[in-house]
Scaffold this motif. Sequence first.
Motif, PDB file in Angstrom:
ATOM      1  N   GLU A  11       5.973   3.675   1.958  1.00 13.42           N
ATOM      2  CA  GLU A  11       6.797   4.674   2.644  1.00 13.42           C
ATOM      3  C   GLU A  11       7.697   4.018   3.684  1.00 13.42           C
ATOM      4  OE1 GLU A  11       7.340   7.898   2.006  1.00 13.42           O
ATOM      5  OE2 GLU A  11       6.016   7.654   0.273  1.00 13.42           O
ATOM      6  N   ASP A  12       7.165   3.016   4.396  1.00 13.81           N
ATOM      7  CA  ASP A  12       7.948   2.320   5.418  1.00 13.81           C
ATOM      8  C   ASP A  12       9.038   1.435   4.821  1.00 13.81           C
ATOM      9  OD1 ASP A  12       6.418   3.492   7.409  1.00 13.81           O
ATOM     10  OD2 ASP A  12       5.076   1.764   7.606  1.00 13.81           O
ATOM     11  N   SER A  46       0.860  -1.187   0.000  1.00 17.81           N
ATOM     12  CA  SER A  46       0.000   0.000   0.000  1.00 17.81           C
ATOM     13  C   SER A  46       0.893   1.231   0.000  1.00 17.81           C
ATOM     14  CB  SER A  46      -0.887  -0.003   1.244  1.00 17.81           C
ATOM     15  OG  SER A  46      -0.082   0.169   2.404  1.00 17.81           O
ATOM     16  N   GLU A  47       0.304   2.379  -0.267  1.00 13.13           N
ATOM     17  CA  GLU A  47       1.075   3.627  -0.292  1.00 13.13           C
ATOM     18  C   GLU A  47       1.754   3.859   1.061  1.00 13.13           C
ATOM     19  OE1 GLU A  47       2.727   6.212  -2.632  1.00 13.13           O
ATOM     20  OE2 GLU A  47       1.045   5.141  -3.493  1.00 13.13           O
ATOM     21  N   GLU A  48       1.038   3.558   2.149  1.00 14.16           N
ATOM     22  CA  GLU A  48       1.605   3.747   3.491  1.00 14.16           C
ATOM     23  C   GLU A  48       2.740   2.762   3.747  1.00 14.16           C
ATOM     24  OE1 GLU A  48      -1.878   3.120   3.141  1.00 14.16           O
ATOM     25  OE2 GLU A  48      -2.241   5.270   2.972  1.00 14.16           O
TER      26      GLU A  48
END
Length: 120
Positions: free
Chosen positions: A84-85, A79-81
């Motif tokens: 980022e991680d 996912s987009e989130e």
Amino acid sequence: MGLKEVYQQKIETQLSDWESTVQEYSIKIKELKAKAETLEGQAKLECHERLGVLEDKVEGLQTKLESGKHEYEKVKAASEEAWEDMKVGTEKAWDNVKSGVESGWSSLKEAMDKATSKLK
């Protein structure tokens, strides 16, 4: 288009380019094998040895490409989130794949030059 999509597209393009190059080398190896069959004795043995080295190098590159595809699938599934991680780790893994493939290309090209020089 978000950063994940841009990165994903970059990986897709690179993988596609590498796969095309592997196919080109595979075709060239088949052509060299046909030429090697016209040789006799020691020359034929030497050419087959060099062609074996080429095939091993292509196989090694295909393994690296599979690793790249695995990284691509992780990016694609995130996912987009989550992206980022995992961005830093993924970029580092991709850089390792890329440097391995580039080193493999160099080694393959050198081996290809040696093999073709025997068949001229």
